[in-house]
Design an enzyme around this catalytic site. Structure first.
Site, PDB file in Angstrom:
ATOM      1  N   SER A   4     -10.825  34.699 -33.211  1.00 38.57           N
ATOM      2  CA  SER A   4     -10.944  34.493 -31.764  1.00 38.57           C
ATOM      3  C   SER A   4     -11.014  33.024 -31.391  1.00 38.57           C
ATOM      4  O   SER A   4     -10.904  32.669 -30.224  1.00 38.57           O
ATOM      5  CB  SER A   4     -12.206  35.194 -31.250  1.00 38.57           C
ATOM      6  OG  SER A   4     -13.373  34.543 -31.734  1.00 38.57           O
ATOM      7  N   GLY A   5     -11.242  32.175 -32.398  1.00 35.55           N
ATOM      8  CA  GLY A   5     -11.479  30.768 -32.116  1.00 35.55           C
ATOM      9  C   GLY A   5     -12.955  30.439 -32.071  1.00 35.55           C
ATOM     10  O   GLY A   5     -13.337  29.278 -31.920  1.00 35.55           O
ATOM     11  N   GLY A   6     -13.813  31.473 -32.205  1.00 37.68           N
ATOM     12  CA  GLY A   6     -15.246  31.267 -32.165  1.00 37.68           C
ATOM     13  C   GLY A   6     -15.872  31.192 -33.544  1.00 37.68           C
ATOM     14  O   GLY A   6     -15.203  31.382 -34.571  1.00 37.68           O
ATOM     15  N   VAL A   7     -17.172  30.950 -33.574  1.00 34.82           N
ATOM     16  CA  VAL A   7     -17.902  30.784 -34.828  1.00 34.82           C
ATOM     17  C   VAL A   7     -17.935  32.089 -35.627  1.00 34.82           C
ATOM     18  O   VAL A   7     -17.723  32.089 -36.843  1.00 34.82           O
ATOM     19  CB  VAL A   7     -19.343  30.297 -34.544  1.00 34.82           C
ATOM     20  CG1 VAL A   7     -20.152  30.253 -35.832  1.00 34.82           C
ATOM     21  CG2 VAL A   7     -19.321  28.927 -33.883  1.00 34.82           C
ATOM     22  N   ASP A   8     -18.160  33.204 -34.957  1.00 35.99           N
ATOM     23  CA  ASP A   8     -18.387  34.470 -35.655  1.00 35.99           C
ATOM     24  C   ASP A   8     -17.182  34.896 -36.485  1.00 35.99           C
ATOM     25  O   ASP A   8     -17.301  35.167 -37.687  1.00 35.99           O
ATOM     26  CB  ASP A   8     -18.742  35.564 -34.646  1.00 35.99           C
ATOM     27  CG  ASP A   8     -19.836  35.144 -33.694  1.00 35.99           C
ATOM     28  OD1 ASP A   8     -20.700  34.355 -34.113  1.00 35.99           O
ATOM     29  OD2 ASP A   8     -19.827  35.595 -32.538  1.00 35.99           O
ATOM     30  N   SER A   9     -16.020  34.975 -35.854  1.00 32.51           N
ATOM     31  CA  SER A   9     -14.833  35.412 -36.585  1.00 32.51           C
ATOM     32  C   SER A   9     -14.431  34.394 -37.642  1.00 32.51           C
ATOM     33  O   SER A   9     -13.900  34.750 -38.693  1.00 32.51           O
ATOM     34  CB  SER A   9     -13.673  35.667 -35.623  1.00 32.51           C
ATOM     35  OG  SER A   9     -13.296  34.495 -34.936  1.00 32.51           O
ATOM     36  N   THR A  10     -14.718  33.117 -37.380  1.00 38.43           N
ATOM     37  CA  THR A  10     -14.383  32.079 -38.354  1.00 38.43           C
ATOM     38  C   THR A  10     -15.251  32.204 -39.603  1.00 38.43           C
ATOM     39  O   THR A  10     -14.773  32.048 -40.732  1.00 38.43           O
ATOM     40  CB  THR A  10     -14.541  30.686 -37.722  1.00 38.43           C
ATOM     41  OG1 THR A  10     -13.705  30.608 -36.564  1.00 38.43           O
ATOM     42  CG2 THR A  10     -14.158  29.593 -38.708  1.00 38.43           C
TER      43      THR A  10
ATOM     44  N   LYS B  99     -26.911  35.386 -33.967  1.00 38.29           N
ATOM     45  CA  LYS B  99     -26.008  34.237 -33.866  1.00 38.29           C
ATOM     46  C   LYS B  99     -26.462  33.058 -34.719  1.00 38.29           C
ATOM     47  O   LYS B  99     -25.666  32.448 -35.434  1.00 38.29           O
ATOM     48  CB  LYS B  99     -25.899  33.796 -32.402  1.00 38.29           C
ATOM     49  CG  LYS B  99     -24.830  32.748 -32.137  1.00 38.29           C
ATOM     50  CD  LYS B  99     -23.463  33.395 -32.133  1.00 38.29           C
ATOM     51  CE  LYS B  99     -22.386  32.423 -31.727  1.00 38.29           C
ATOM     52  NZ  LYS B  99     -21.090  33.094 -31.510  1.00 38.29           N
TER      53      LYS B  99
ATOM     54  N   GLU C 256     -45.050  39.593 -31.730  1.00 33.32           N
ATOM     55  CA  GLU C 256     -43.682  39.082 -31.833  1.00 33.32           C
ATOM     56  C   GLU C 256     -43.310  38.096 -30.736  1.00 33.32           C
ATOM     57  O   GLU C 256     -42.337  37.341 -30.876  1.00 33.32           O
ATOM     58  CB  GLU C 256     -42.684  40.249 -31.845  1.00 33.32           C
ATOM     59  CG  GLU C 256     -42.561  41.026 -30.543  1.00 33.32           C
ATOM     60  CD  GLU C 256     -43.560  42.173 -30.422  1.00 33.32           C
ATOM     61  OE1 GLU C 256     -43.283  43.126 -29.659  1.00 33.32           O
ATOM     62  OE2 GLU C 256     -44.611  42.104 -31.078  1.00 33.32           O
TER      63      GLU C 256
ATOM     64  N   CYS D 284     -48.659  48.154 -30.197  1.00 29.70           N
ATOM     65  CA  CYS D 284     -48.812  48.706 -28.850  1.00 29.70           C
ATOM     66  C   CYS D 284     -48.615  50.226 -28.874  1.00 29.70           C
ATOM     67  O   CYS D 284     -49.471  50.952 -29.359  1.00 29.70           O
ATOM     68  CB  CYS D 284     -47.860  48.015 -27.880  1.00 29.70           C
ATOM     69  SG  CYS D 284     -48.296  48.230 -26.134  1.00 29.70           S
ATOM     70  N   TYR D 285     -47.501  50.741 -28.390  1.00 31.55           N
ATOM     71  CA  TYR D 285     -47.239  52.183 -28.450  1.00 31.55           C
ATOM     72  C   TYR D 285     -47.299  52.679 -29.894  1.00 31.55           C
ATOM     73  O   TYR D 285     -47.760  53.786 -30.154  1.00 31.55           O
ATOM     74  CB  TYR D 285     -45.872  52.487 -27.841  1.00 31.55           C
ATOM     75  CG  TYR D 285     -45.570  53.966 -27.715  1.00 31.55           C
ATOM     76  CD1 TYR D 285     -45.868  54.657 -26.539  1.00 31.55           C
ATOM     77  CD2 TYR D 285     -44.987  54.677 -28.762  1.00 31.55           C
ATOM     78  CE1 TYR D 285     -45.598  56.020 -26.415  1.00 31.55           C
ATOM     79  CE2 TYR D 285     -44.711  56.029 -28.653  1.00 31.55           C
ATOM     80  CZ  TYR D 285     -45.017  56.706 -27.474  1.00 31.55           C
ATOM     81  OH  TYR D 285     -44.744  58.053 -27.356  1.00 31.55           O
TER      82      TYR D 285
ATOM     83  N   GLY E 214     -43.287  50.507 -26.650  1.00 38.71           N
ATOM     84  CA  GLY E 214     -42.357  51.307 -25.863  1.00 38.71           C
ATOM     85  C   GLY E 214     -42.862  51.511 -24.454  1.00 38.71           C
ATOM     86  O   GLY E 214     -44.055  51.314 -24.170  1.00 38.71           O
TER      87      GLY E 214
ATOM     88  N   HIS F  96     -48.815  42.163 -28.623  1.00 40.43           N
ATOM     89  CA  HIS F  96     -47.471  41.952 -29.166  1.00 40.43           C
ATOM     90  C   HIS F  96     -47.417  40.642 -29.968  1.00 40.43           C
ATOM     91  O   HIS F  96     -47.263  39.567 -29.389  1.00 40.43           O
ATOM     92  CB  HIS F  96     -46.442  41.915 -28.036  1.00 40.43           C
ATOM     93  CG  HIS F  96     -46.217  43.244 -27.398  1.00 40.43           C
ATOM     94  ND1 HIS F  96     -45.279  44.141 -27.862  1.00 40.43           N
ATOM     95  CD2 HIS F  96     -46.833  43.843 -26.345  1.00 40.43           C
ATOM     96  CE1 HIS F  96     -45.309  45.228 -27.119  1.00 40.43           C
ATOM     97  NE2 HIS F  96     -46.242  45.082 -26.199  1.00 40.43           N
TER      98      HIS F  96
END
Length: 516
Positions: free
Chosen positions: A227-233, A372, A175, A85-86, A58, A173
């Site tokens: 929407s035509g995108g991957v997510d909603s599909t 994603k 990550e 870290c923090y 942080g 870190h």
């Protein structure tokens, strides 16, 4: 919707810019994790406590007035803890207030870690390896309950272990990719210390999600806005697998789609994916409400509201519809409302911060906690064709937020042609799959040009392409200069109204991928 398996890790967010990266790294180990604010009421997890705790870094000093504190209730879970870290400093500060102080020599960037004990957290980690430091404070006096297990030239306390409990802390870190063996360290914590097995996969996610959708929906019907995108599909395919004909998909032409997109995508939905879909042309409705609006946040809210109104109108009189399914993603939620910690809100998304306060339908958001690339993996497991899965992200507000001024039919026509040339050339020259997202924006700038010995005063188009894994961070794509020159030449020659093309060479952060 919540897809929390029995074996999971909680990440307590202290406001680090890297918190989302911790989640990414843990999930890459096929282990489910969630980010929650450091002061989250832990009773919320009483029925299913985590098997491990990671405390993020942080921007604060533990000595600052009002600095984030330690929730001592987490020790009652009696599960392994890793402070980063923090997170490490607050563990020490909790035992000896004042033991953390400003360091004489700050450490920012790469440093060489010297491992003093490689029996657990640092198993299979070389004696000397590069780690990424980002701290101005250090631990002056280590509480007697802890022992040092690694150090650097500038940090006597680079990693610690509790003498009796499974509590660890690292000053660096693990990550970030700059820590060479960071993923191995997190794997050691998750597998060897927390004893997790890594069973959270796309297939297990589908199985649990389908079950949860059936339980939540019951005999009611679900409306899914595509929407035509991957997510909603992916969401539509998941819901369709769960409840079959109880699903009705709506694909709305809001007048803000790309060239030929409405018809082309509708064909894919009907002919390749066999989804129950209905196309609705609401172009005039959207453009009328957007007339004269410049502020991007206002655009998002207008678009979000109209979508809901269109959906409501589409099912008016049918009382069987009780739910609305959406393709909301984890980054959407993080950037929109910062609901899981003290990090700043970046922008609202039309399907999160842009939704009206009162809705007639309850939300079903099965991929809300996924990144994603995880959604794409789920889509592949569901059998969605790869040519669709690999489509670049396209925002729900569409070209409305790629016109950096008021939205008009004339500007939309210009931007569609620019976008079509850019994306078409990426595909033609086999560069499309090399970038995570490519887009064109129409700038609110007109400049002087010369064409055919005549003066022009026309718009400027901006091109942007980025490389990324999940959209949380991104670098600008180093596309070949001859390619950019060719695209620019085509746009200026073929799109009447554009006489200048620029290429965006900024990364995220500090910029966002979309301009608005």
């Amino acid at each position: 919707m919540q897809h929390r398996p029995s074996d999971w890790i909680i990440i307590l967010d202290y406001g680090s810019q890297y918190t989302q990266l911790i989640a990414r790294r843990i999930r890459e180990l096929n282990i489910y994790c969630e980010i929650h604010p450091f002061n989250k009421e832990l009773s919320a997890f009483a029925d299913q406590p985590p098997k491990g705790i990671i405390m993020s870094g942080g921007p604060s000093s533990v000595n600052d007035e009002g600095a984030p504190g330690l929730n001592s209730g987490l020790f009652e879970w009696d599960v392994p803890i890793l402070g980063i870290c923090y997170g490490l400093q607050i563990l020490a500060h909790n035992k000896i207030p004042g033991c953390v102080e400003q360091a004489d020599h700050r450490e920012f960037g790469r440093s060489e870690l010297i491992v003093d004990d490689a029996t657990d957290l640092f198993r299979n980690i070389p004696q000397e390896s590069v780690v990424w430091m980002s701290h101005g404070d250090h631990i002056k006096k280590l509480p007697r309950e802890y022992e040092i297990i690694a150090h650097t030239d500038n940090a006597r306390v680079a990693a610690v272990r509790h003498r009796e409990q499974q509590i660890f802390g690292v000053q660096f870190h693990p990550e970030v990719v700059h820590t060479v063996y960071g993923q191995q360290i997190l794997e050691n914590f998750a597998y060897e210390i927390c004893h997790l097995e890594g069973t959270w996969t796309a297939r297990s996610f589908i199985e649990s999600t389908v079950k949860e959708i059936r339980e939540k929906v019951g005999d009611h019907r679900v409306l899914c806005g595509l929407s035509g995108g991957v997510d909603s599909t992916v969401v539509a395919t998941l819901v369709h697998q769960a409840i079959g004909d109880q699903l009705q998909c709506i694909f709305v032409d809001n007048g803000l789609l790309r060239k030929n997109e409405f018809r082309d995508v509708l064909d894919i939905y009907e002919e390749e994916l066999n989804l129950p879909v209905r196309g609705i042309d609401a172009t005039d409705r959207f453009l009328a409400e957007l007339r004269g609006v410049i502020d991007p946040e206002q655009k998002r809210k207008i678009i979000g509201n109209i979508f809901i109104n269109v959906f409501d109108d589409a099912i008016a009189g049918d009382n069987d519809f009780k739910f609305l399914a959406q393709g909301t993603l984890y980054p959407d939620v993080i950037e929109s409302i910062s609901f899981k910690g003290p990090s700043a809100t970046i922008k609202s998304h039309h399907n999160v911060g842009g939704l009206p306060e009162e809705m007639n339908l309850a939300l079903v958001e099965p991929v809300r906690e996924l990144f994603k690339d995880e959604v794409r993996n789920v889509g592949r497991e569901l059998g969605i064709p790869d040519h669709f899965i690999k489509r670049h992200p396209f925002p729900g507000p569409g070209l409305g937020i790629r016109i950096l001024s008021d939205v008009t039919k004339e500007k939309l026509a210009l931007l569609r042609e620019v976008d079509d040339i850019f994306i078409g050339e990426l595909r033609k020259q086999d560069l499309y799959d090399d970038v995570w997202q490519a887009l064109a924006v129409l700038l609110p700038v007109q400049s002087v040009g010369v064409m055919g010995d005549e003066r022009t005063y026309e718009f400027t188009a901006g091109l942007r392409a980025v490389t990324s894994v999940d959209g949380m961070t991104a670098d600008w794509a180093h596309l070949p200069h001859p390619f950019l020159a060719h695209v620019s030449n085509r746009i200026i020659n073929e799109v009447r109204g554009i006489n200048r093309v620029v290429y965006d060479v900024s990364s995220k952060p500090p910029s966002t991928i979309e301009w608005e």
